[in-house]
Design an enzyme around this catalytic site. Structure first.
Site, PDB file in Angstrom:
ATOM      1  N   GLU A 135      -6.784  -7.872  -0.791  1.00 31.36           N
ATOM      2  CA  GLU A 135      -7.201  -7.922   0.613  1.00 31.36           C
ATOM      3  C   GLU A 135      -8.628  -7.425   0.743  1.00 31.36           C
ATOM      4  OE1 GLU A 135      -4.912  -5.532   3.301  1.00 31.36           O
ATOM      5  OE2 GLU A 135      -3.021  -6.052   2.367  1.00 31.36           O
ATOM      6  N   GLU A 153      -3.149  -5.319  15.394  1.00 34.36           N
ATOM      7  CA  GLU A 153      -4.277  -5.768  14.568  1.00 34.36           C
ATOM      8  C   GLU A 153      -4.997  -6.983  15.154  1.00 34.36           C
ATOM      9  OE1 GLU A 153      -2.342  -5.752  10.581  1.00 34.36           O
ATOM     10  OE2 GLU A 153      -3.531  -3.938  10.310  1.00 34.36           O
ATOM     11  N   LYS A 154      -4.867  -7.170  16.474  1.00 33.24           N
ATOM     12  CA  LYS A 154      -5.448  -8.390  17.061  1.00 33.24           C
ATOM     13  C   LYS A 154      -6.970  -8.391  17.059  1.00 33.24           C
ATOM     14  CE  LYS A 154      -4.227  -6.607  21.633  1.00 33.24           C
ATOM     15  NZ  LYS A 154      -3.225  -5.666  21.087  1.00 33.24           N
ATOM     16  N   GLU A 199       0.813  -1.220   0.000  1.00 35.48           N
ATOM     17  CA  GLU A 199       0.000   0.000   0.000  1.00 35.48           C
ATOM     18  C   GLU A 199       0.850   1.276   0.000  1.00 35.48           C
ATOM     19  OE1 GLU A 199      -2.801  -0.505   3.251  1.00 35.48           O
ATOM     20  OE2 GLU A 199      -4.123  -1.648   1.941  1.00 35.48           O
TER      21      GLU A 199
HETATM   22  C1  GLA Z   1      -4.229  -2.851   5.030  1.00 37.90           C
HETATM   23  C2  GLA Z   1      -2.885  -3.529   5.108  1.00 37.90           C
HETATM   24  C3  GLA Z   1      -2.904  -4.809   5.870  1.00 37.90           C
HETATM   25  C4  GLA Z   1      -3.767  -4.704   7.100  1.00 37.90           C
HETATM   26  C5  GLA Z   1      -5.153  -4.263   6.693  1.00 37.90           C
HETATM   27  C6  GLA Z   1      -6.111  -4.191   7.847  1.00 37.90           C
HETATM   28  O1  GLA Z   1      -4.938  -3.165   3.930  1.00 37.90           O
HETATM   29  O2  GLA Z   1      -2.339  -3.768   3.833  1.00 37.90           O
HETATM   30  O3  GLA Z   1      -1.570  -5.121   6.222  1.00 37.90           O
HETATM   31  O4  GLA Z   1      -3.215  -3.781   7.963  1.00 37.90           O
HETATM   32  O5  GLA Z   1      -5.065  -2.995   6.134  1.00 37.90           O
HETATM   33  O6  GLA Z   1      -7.396  -3.817   7.436  1.00 37.90           O
END
Ligand code: GLA
Length: 668
Positions: free
Chosen positions: A310, A358-359, A154
């Site tokens: 994703e 992110e848990k 990203e």
């Molecule tokens: C982004 C990131 C991931 C993760 C997600 C969580 O898309 O690429 O690594 O952090 O967000 O929603």
């Protein structure tokens, strides 16, 4: 531009997600591959945040765990999308190169202990990312598990712009290349205003926080420069990989959820487009925003394959209120992406992580384990996608294009506009939503591209329009196209300078109208539009004083500062028609207008049940109608063919269950 590298190893629709096994024991890895098979997973993204565990010290690589992992995945029939972890440099890197930290617009140095790349202009960072990409590709280019390369993560978030000294220096170099002379830069930036005239390149800085508004042309160029630098980082890694590897190379975009990168330019640099999309919880119709993301991902690829890299199985963890997906919603979201062309449906992430930030993010395998609604739905979806193998590679066609121009958005988002109420996102969504509700599939397009394949082009928010792009739109209409332009468009040129001749001047000929004055309204004020037949459309927040130059009046303001004056116009130009809408109509009010516009354009609406989304993918021998029922009631779709998920013949009609999905093949 790279030579296209196809999608060689995977047949069918790929399924899986980010996999972060470095957070788990070997025992868990072995359990993971068993459960992946159970869930129909055949592709995982690996190594995206693994820099510190692979390059353990500068130039010292430990690939042992990655070797073991890739072999294990391969033995279990799971392909690998192998990541370069350059969004997250190790602690040793920053200890050795403290200057590589990003500095933000307010002068704050961004610290460690999070993620987010180093300065895009740091020589040490550039050297390190190429070293890593080269080592990784040298090691794994021939590994049978690897089918795709995933560069970085990203670009542009969580930080894009960098105000560090090396970035300022690189900005000066970029400006010198662009303008050649200081006279050229002074003129483009309009530096006579507020006495900003430059006499030496070294005096030019990044547009950091200043006592008042900073020169908008300078800020716009800094946005372009930032995009360019980020892309240069991508290209450096991509080219380092390409020396060794033949698999396609991608980086994950955030289509309509990030604004730092010009995805049209990025689309040319990837072999396949990949996108990350997350529902925005406050939006009760977030699946429409999702459709925008999917259509934009397809469009920026210009015909290249695209995949959903994703999305989430249920709630995310980074919004103010993280709303869990309801039963069936994950499958509906996935089928919408698929219907709009995605050849892979992937998630963040495979197994929910116990530690770290992110848990609370959902995963394919949640903390609750396999005895959970989410895992059951994940396994069901894996099975369903397995039945759609033949659809892979088929394409989506659209009669309508909506203009989407990142540079114009960057310019429009700067300070001191006539009102804070104008939003390009809001206008694009309103027009897109109208078309979505009318069952019309759209592409997104740039104003300067060949538009001749479209019956209708809609420009909901084209604040910045170059003279050349205006000529292109004019030619499109003259050749028979139908164009609709919404307010606050064609206001400025590529330097954020008002067009000579005033607002809308470059489109005056084609639209038969221009704008004498902007008339923004006070908060909450409305601006009704009365049509010839007596119908009253609801509108708010903005009016314009229009000057007619040949256009017919379709509707006039019924109230507000422009009461009695033209609000919506229609003009014939050459073989086509051009509409101008000078106020904000909501999605419902747009229905009346758009029906008239569809009639001009020869665009037909299918008359689908409300809330039933239907998109068609076209293959060589068959076409596939993907139906997603967003209603709480069953919906009946007129169709003949074969429904692939339930393996049933369809004659005349198919009932898509409440909240359910269907894929109907019609043989050509
Ligand atoms: C982004 C990131 C991931 C993760 C997600 C969580 O898309 O690429 O690594 O952090 O967000 O929603």
């Amino acid at each position: 531009m790279t030579t296209p590298h196809a999608w060689p190893e995977l047949r069918g629709i790929a399924y899986g997600g980010d996999y972060n096994p470095e957070q788990w024991s070997r025992e868990t890895w072995r359990e993971d591959v068993v459960l992946m098979r159970e869930a129909g997973v055949n592709l995982v993204s690996v190594g995206i945040f693994s820099w510190a565990l692979v390059e353990v010290a500068e130039g010292e690589f430990d690939f042992s765990w990655l070797d073991e992992l890739l072999d294990l995945l391969h033995e279990n029939g799971v392909h690998v999308d192998l990541g370069t972890p350059t969004a997250s440099p190790p602690a040793w890197f920053f200890a050795k190169h403290p200057d590589a930290h990003v500095i933000d617009r307010d002068g704050r140095t961004m610290g460690f202990g999070s993620r987010g790349m180093a300065s895009h202009s740091s020589a040490a960072y550039r050297e390190a990312i190429v070293r890593y990409a080269d080592a990784l590709a040298t090691r794994y280019a021939k590994h049978p598990a690897v089918v795709l390369w995933h560069v970085h993560n990203e670009y542009g978030v969580p930080v894009g712009e960098d105000y560090s000294p090396q970035s300022v220096n690189a900005f000066r170099g970029w400006l010198q290349e662009k303008y050649a002379t200081l006279d050229g830069l002074n003129s483009a930036w309009g530096t006579a205003f507020w006495g900003q005239h430059y006499t030496a390149w070294e005096h030019i800085g990044a547009p950091a926080a200043a006592p008042s508004v900073v020169n908008p042309a300078q800020r716009l160029d800094f946005a372009r420069f930032t995009d360019h630098q980020l892309r240069a980082c991508y290209i450096a890694e991509r080219d380092a990989i390409r020396v060794h590897a033949d698999q396609p190379i991608t980086t994950n975009f955030m289509a309509n959820q990030s604004w730092t990168t010009d995805l049209w330019a990025w689309g040319r640099e990837v072999d396949i487009v990949s996108d990350d999309h997350y529902l925005w919880a406050p939006d009760e119709d977030a699946h429409i925003g999702l459709s925008i993301a999917a259509d934009l991902s397809r469009s920026v690829g210009g015909g290249k394959p695209w995949i959903l890299m994703e999305h989430s199985t249920s709630a995310v963890n980074w919004q103010p209120r993280n709303i869990a997906k309801r039963p069936g919603e994950m499958a509906r979201n996935s089928l919408t992406h698929f219907g709009r062309g995605a050849d892979a449906i992937l998630f963040f992430q495979w197994r929910a992580g116990r530690s770290g930030a992110e848990k609370f993010h959902s995963a394919m395998l949640p903390h609750a384990g396999t005895n959970s609604r989410v895992f059951r739905e994940v396994a069901q979806l894996g099975g369903d996608l397995g039945r759609l193998e033949e659809v892979q590679g088929s394409t989506v066609e659209a009669d309508v294009a909506i203009l989407w121009d990142f540079e114009s958005f960057w310019a429009q988002d700067l300070e001191w506009r006539p009102t804070d109420d104008i939003s390009h996102q809001e206008r694009i969504r309103a027009y897109y939503e109208r078309l979505w509700r009318d069952g019309i599939t759209v592409d997104f397009a740039l104003p300067g591209q060949d538009l001749s394949q479209y019956k209708l082009v809609v420009a909901p928010a084209q604040y910045m329009l170059t003279a050349a792009d205006a000529e292109n739109l004019t030619r499109y209409v003259a050749d028979g196209g139908t164009l609709l332009v919404s307010y606050f468009s064609a206001v400025v040129d590529e330097n954020d300078a008002v067009h000579p001749g005033g607002f809308l001047a470059p489109l005056r000929d084609v639209l038969g109208v221009d704008v004498e004055e902007h008339l923004p309204l006070r908060a909450g004020a409305t601006a009704g539009v009365a049509l010839g037949g007596g119908e009253l459309l609801g509108a708010d927040h903005w009016q314009e004083a229009l000057r007619l130059h040949g256009a017919d009046v379709f509707g006039r303001y019924s109230q507000g500062p422009a009461a009695g004056e033209p609000a919506i116009t229609r003009n014939t130009h050459g073989d086509g028609t051009a509409w101008y809408v000078s106020t904000r109509l909501d999605a419902d009010s747009l229905k009346t207008l758009m029906n008239a516009v569809y009639a001009d354009a020869g665009v037909s609406t299918e008359g689908l049940p409300e809330g039933l989304e239907v998109i068609t993918r076209h293959g060589a021998d068959a076409s596939y109608r993907i139906a997603v029922n967003h209603n709480e009631q069953d919906a009946v779709l007129a169709a003949d063919g074969h429904e692939l998920l339930s393996d049933t013949e369809v004659q005349g009609s198919f009932t898509v269950p409440a909240g359910g999905v269907a894929v109907i093949r019609t043989t050509k």
